[in-house]
Design a protein around this motif. Structure first.
Motif, PDB file in Angstrom:
ATOM      1  N   ASP A 144       1.085  11.840   3.706  1.00 34.93           N
ATOM      2  CA  ASP A 144       0.418  10.826   4.533  1.00 34.93           C
ATOM      3  C   ASP A 144       1.203   9.515   4.515  1.00 34.93           C
ATOM      4  OD1 ASP A 144      -1.545  12.631   5.146  1.00 34.93           O
ATOM      5  OD2 ASP A 144      -2.976  11.884   3.647  1.00 34.93           O
ATOM      6  N   CYS A 145       1.712   9.153   3.345  1.00 36.15           N
ATOM      7  CA  CYS A 145       2.497   7.915   3.252  1.00 36.15           C
ATOM      8  C   CYS A 145       3.762   8.007   4.099  1.00 36.15           C
ATOM      9  CB  CYS A 145       2.864   7.632   1.792  1.00 36.15           C
ATOM     10  SG  CYS A 145       1.471   7.088   0.778  1.00 36.15           S
TER      11      CYS A 145
ATOM     12  N   ARG B 180       0.808  -1.221   0.000  1.00 33.73           N
ATOM     13  CA  ARG B 180       0.000   0.000   0.000  1.00 33.73           C
ATOM     14  C   ARG B 180       0.838   1.267   0.000  1.00 33.73           C
ATOM     15  NH1 ARG B 180      -1.865   3.663   3.468  1.00 33.73           N
ATOM     16  NH2 ARG B 180      -0.608   2.759   5.135  1.00 33.73           N
ATOM     17  N   ASN B 181       1.972   1.235   0.680  1.00 38.99           N
ATOM     18  CA  ASN B 181       2.768   2.448   0.894  1.00 38.99           C
ATOM     19  C   ASN B 181       4.017   2.414   0.018  1.00 38.99           C
ATOM     20  OD1 ASN B 181       4.247   4.627   1.942  1.00 38.99           O
ATOM     21  ND2 ASN B 181       3.428   4.309   3.995  1.00 38.99           N
TER      22      ASN B 181
ATOM     23  N   SER C 228      -0.321  15.831  -0.639  1.00 38.15           N
ATOM     24  CA  SER C 228      -0.976  15.340   0.576  1.00 38.15           C
ATOM     25  C   SER C 228      -0.850  13.832   0.695  1.00 38.15           C
ATOM     26  CB  SER C 228      -2.455  15.745   0.572  1.00 38.15           C
ATOM     27  OG  SER C 228      -3.134  15.209   1.684  1.00 38.15           O
ATOM     28  N   TYR C 229      -0.998  13.119  -0.439  1.00 42.61           N
ATOM     29  CA  TYR C 229      -0.877  11.657  -0.415  1.00 42.61           C
ATOM     30  C   TYR C 229       0.528  11.227   0.002  1.00 42.61           C
ATOM     31  CZ  TYR C 229      -0.276   6.933  -2.234  1.00 42.61           C
ATOM     32  OH  TYR C 229       0.027   5.603  -2.369  1.00 42.61           O
ATOM     33  N   MET C 230       1.548  11.837  -0.567  1.00 43.90           N
ATOM     34  CA  MET C 230       2.911  11.467  -0.230  1.00 43.90           C
ATOM     35  C   MET C 230       3.242  11.811   1.225  1.00 43.90           C
ATOM     36  SD  MET C 230       4.044   9.959  -2.833  1.00 43.90           S
ATOM     37  CE  MET C 230       5.747   9.806  -2.317  1.00 43.90           C
TER      38      MET C 230
ATOM     39  N   SER D  12       2.785   7.740   7.783  1.00 41.88           N
ATOM     40  CA  SER D  12       2.367   6.373   8.084  1.00 41.88           C
ATOM     41  C   SER D  12       3.558   5.428   8.139  1.00 41.88           C
ATOM     42  CB  SER D  12       1.357   5.895   7.035  1.00 41.88           C
ATOM     43  OG  SER D  12       0.999   4.553   7.249  1.00 41.88           O
TER      44      SER D  12
ATOM     45  N   GLN E  20      -3.141  17.344  -4.182  1.00 46.97           N
ATOM     46  CA  GLN E  20      -3.595  15.998  -3.845  1.00 46.97           C
ATOM     47  C   GLN E  20      -2.418  15.024  -3.771  1.00 46.97           C
ATOM     48  OE1 GLN E  20      -6.585  14.497  -6.488  1.00 46.97           O
ATOM     49  NE2 GLN E  20      -6.935  12.626  -5.311  1.00 46.97           N
ATOM     50  N   THR E  21      -1.496  15.112  -4.725  1.00 51.53           N
ATOM     51  CA  THR E  21      -0.318  14.241  -4.706  1.00 51.53           C
ATOM     52  C   THR E  21       0.575  14.561  -3.514  1.00 51.53           C
ATOM     53  OG1 THR E  21      -0.367  14.113  -7.120  1.00 51.53           O
ATOM     54  CG2 THR E  21       1.686  13.485  -6.027  1.00 51.53           C
TER      55      THR E  21
ATOM     56  N   TYR F 152      10.861  10.167  -1.392  1.00 50.35           N
ATOM     57  CA  TYR F 152       9.859  11.201  -1.097  1.00 50.35           C
ATOM     58  C   TYR F 152      10.390  12.576  -1.519  1.00 50.35           C
ATOM     59  CZ  TYR F 152       7.142  14.507   1.686  1.00 50.35           C
ATOM     60  OH  TYR F 152       6.382  15.567   2.098  1.00 50.35           O
TER      61      TYR F 152
END
Length: 516
Positions: free
Chosen positions: A351-352, A45-46, A347-349, A355, A344-345, A327
Motif C-alpha cells: 500500500d505504501c 507517514r510513508n 500488505s502495508y508495504m 501510495s 500484514q507487513t 521496498y
C-alpha cells in the motif's frame, strides 16, 4: 409466473471516485504552502517516500547520490526541468480522464538523461546546508531578532522608577495589551483581581502611556489619537472637540465639524490631515506573527522574440522520490525469514508503494495542468500583459476549459489559491476571469475590471469645480464604445470605496481629496 430468487448479470457504466483520484483532485486546488504541508505529512507517514533537497545532495564528495551508478532501477524521481515539466509529464493522464488506482514500478522517471537530473536551478542556493562557507548563514544573521510588543514595553517599564506594588500592577497592564497596543481589560477588573485601589492602577497606567511609541495602553481610538497628539503638543480644545465627535468625520460631515470645533474650512482641513497622519494601531509596529511572503506559482516573462514565456516556479514544487530499493530489501528479508512472510507487513508495504507512486505521478500531473492553464490564460490576456488593465479581456472558465480540452471544474481548481508573476505585477489567477460589458457598436466586449479601472481614472482626473456624476460617467464611457447602465457605474464606484459626486465635491472643496 412463479416468483423466486434468481441471479442476473447486468452491464452498466458508473463514475467511481477512487481515493487516488480524490487525492489528485485535492492536490490541484492546494496552494503552494498547503501543498508543502501535505507532502510533509506524507513523508512522515510513508516510509518509502524520500525528500530530495539540500544544496549538495551528494554529501562531501560532491557526487549526486542518485546517479545511475548508485540508483537501483526501481527508484523513481520527480524532477521538473527549466520549462516546468518533464517530457513524461506531458503523457500523464488528465484529471478528467479515467484513471486507474494501481501503478507498477516502471514509471520511466529513471530513464531521464543527464539534463533531467538535479540541475543548476535546483542546486544553487536552495535547500538546507550546514557548510561554514554558506554566505547566508553568517553569525550576524543569526543575531537579528524581531522584538515583540510586550518585550519592548517590559524593557521600557523596567527603566522607569517604581516600587514593588507598582511593578506588579504594571505587569498586569502589560499582560492585558492586545497586538494593536490597546488595553483590553477594564481597570476596575484589574484592581479587583490584584486587591488594590482603582486610583493606583490609573496612576501606573498614566506612567505606561508615556512609553514610546505614543498611543500604547489606550482604551479607545479616541484616547489613542489623543495620546499621540499630546505627544506632538497639538491637543488643543478644537482638536479635542474633533476627537469627541469622530463619528462626524466618519460620515464626512465637514460642516458639522466646523460648527462643533468653531474653526473655518481651512483649519478643519489641516486638523483632519493631522488625524490621518496618526497611527490608530501603534502596537502593530512590533513583531507579531511571521508574515508569509507571497510566492508566485507561475512566472510570465517576455521572450527575446516578443512572445511570452510561461514557467512554473520550481521553489513551490516539492521534490520527492519513491525508494523501491528499500521496498525490495524489506520484501526479500521477509521471504528469507524463518517464520515465513508476514501478510500484514507485506500488505502495508504494498500500500505504501502504491501510495508513493501515485503521489509522485499526481505532483507531476498537477505541475503539468497548472502550466497548461496558465499558458492559455496568458494567450487569452496578451493585450493586458502588453498594454495594461484597460485592455483586460472578459474571460470565463468555460473558454479556457474548451481551449485546453479540460473540464471547467478542473480549471476552477487549478486557478484557486494560485498566483502568477507578470511584468504588470503579481495577480491571483482568478483575477483574469471577469464578466463582460457589451460594446455600443456590437464589437468586442469589455471586461468588468477594465471598466472599473476606467471609472477610477475618470474620477481621479476630475477637477474640484467639475465633479463627474454617475450619469456623466455613463456618457463618457458610451463615447468610448462602452454600453453600461448608471446603476452599474454606481455599483462599481461603491465597490472601490469612492464617494458619490456630491460628497466628492464637498471633500475636494474642503481640501480633503486631491483634485486634478
Amino acid at each position: 409466473m412463479a416468483l423466486g430468487p434468481r441471479l442476473e448479470l447486468r452491464q452498466g457504466q458508473a463514475l467511481v471516485m477512487t481515493p487516488q483520484l480524490q487525492q489528485a483532485i485535492k492536490l490541484l486546488q492546494l496552494s503552494n504552502l498547503e501543498l508543502m504541508a501535505y507532502v510533509e505529512q506524507e513523508l512522515e507517514r510513508n516510509p518509502l517516500l524520500e525528500r530530495v533537497d539540500g544544496e549538495n545532495p551528494g554529501g562531501e564528495d560532491g557526487k549526486d547520490p542518485f546517479e545511475v551508478a548508485e540508483v537501483a532501477p526501481g527508484v523513481e524521481r520527480l524532477d521538473l526541468g527549466s520549462d516546468g515539466i518533464t517530457e513524461k509529464a506531458r503523457e500523464a493522464l488528465d484529471v478528467d480522464s479515467e484513471a486507474d488506482s494501481t501503478f507498477n514500478n516502471d514509471s520511466g522517471y529513471d530513464a531521464m538523461g543527464p539534463e533531467g537530473g538535479l540541475g543548476s536551478n535546483y542546486i544553487n542556493g536552495r535547500g538546507g546546508d550546514s557548510r561554514f562557507e554558506d554566505e547566508s548563514g553568517g553569525l550576524e544573521n543569526s543575531l537579528t531578532e524581531t522584538r515583540s510588543l510586550r518585550e519592548h514595553v517590559q524593557d521600557q517599564w523596567l527603566l522607569m522608577p517604581a516600587n514593588a506594588g507598582d511593578r506588579l500592577i504594571g505587569q498586569a497592564l502589560i499582560d492585558a495589551l492586545d497586538e494593536a497596543g490597546y488595553l483590553t481589560e477594564p481597570l476596575e477588573d484589574i484592581a479587583t483581581r490584584l486587591g488594590v485601589g482603582a486610583d493606583d492602577v490609573e496612576a501606573v497606567l498614566l506612567d505606561l502611556q508615556t512609553i514610546e511609541p505614543a498611543g500604547l495602553f489606550a482604551r479607545s481610538l479616541k484616547e489613542c489619537l489623543a495620546l499621540q497628539l499630546r505627544e506632538r503638543d497639538r491637543l488643543d480644545p478644537a482638536m479635542q472637540a474633533l476627537l469627541d465627535n469622530l463619528e462626524f468625520l466618519a460620515k464626512r460631515d465637514i460642516a458639522g465639524l466646523m460648527r462643533i470645533c468653531g474653526v473655518d474650512q481651512e483649519d478643519i482641513a489641516d486638523m483632519v490631515q493631522e488625524i490621518r497622519a496618526l497611527n490608530p494601531k501603534p502596537g502593530l509596529l512590533f513583531g507579531g506573527e511571521p508574515v508569509q511572503t507571497l510566492i508566485p506559482d507561475v512566472y510570465v516573462r517576455r521572450g527575446n522574440d516578443g512572445s511570452w514565456m510561461v514557467e512554473l516556479n520550481s521553489d513551490t514544487l516539492p521534490r520527492v522520490l519513491v525508494n523501491s530499493r528499500y521496498y525490495a530489501k524489506v520484501t526479500r528479508a521477509e521471504k528469507a525469514s524463518a517464520a515465513g512472510q508476514d501478510k500484514q507487513t507485506k500488505s502495508y508495504m504494498s500500500d505504501c508503494l502504491n501510495s508513493a507512486n501515485w503521489l509522485v505521478k499526481s505532483l507531476d500531473q498537477r505541475a503539468q495542468t497548472i502550466l497548461k492553464v496558465a499558458s492559455e490564460i496568458v494567450r487569452q490576456q496578451d493585450a493586458f500583459l502588453r498594454h495594461g488593465v484597460a485592455h483586460l479581456k472578459p474571460l470565463n472558465l468555460r473558454a479556457v476549459a474548451e481551449a485546453i480540452e479540460m473540464h471547467e471544474s478542473t480549471v476552477s481548481r487549478v486557478t484557486s489559491n494560485k498566483t502568477m508573476a507578470t511584468p504588470r505585477g503579481i495577480f491571483e489567477m482568478k483575477y483574469f476571469f471577469t464578466a463582460s460589458i457589451a460594446a455600443t457598436d456590437g464589437g468586442e466586449a469589455f471586461s468588468a475590471e477594465s471598466i472599473r479601472h476606467r471609472i477610477k481614472t475618470l474620477i481621479d482626473a476630475e477637477p474640484a469645480d467639475d465633479v463627474l456624476s454617475d450619469d456623466k460617467i455613463v456618457e463618457l464611457l458610451a463615447g468610448k464604445g462602452v454600453d453600461i447602465a448608471r446603476r452599474t457605474v454606481a455599483k462599481y464606484r461603491e465597490a472601490m470605496n469612492i464617494p458619490s459626486s456630491v460628497e466628492r465635491r464637498r471633500l475636494k472643496k474642503a481640501g480633503l481629496l486631491k483634485s486634478a
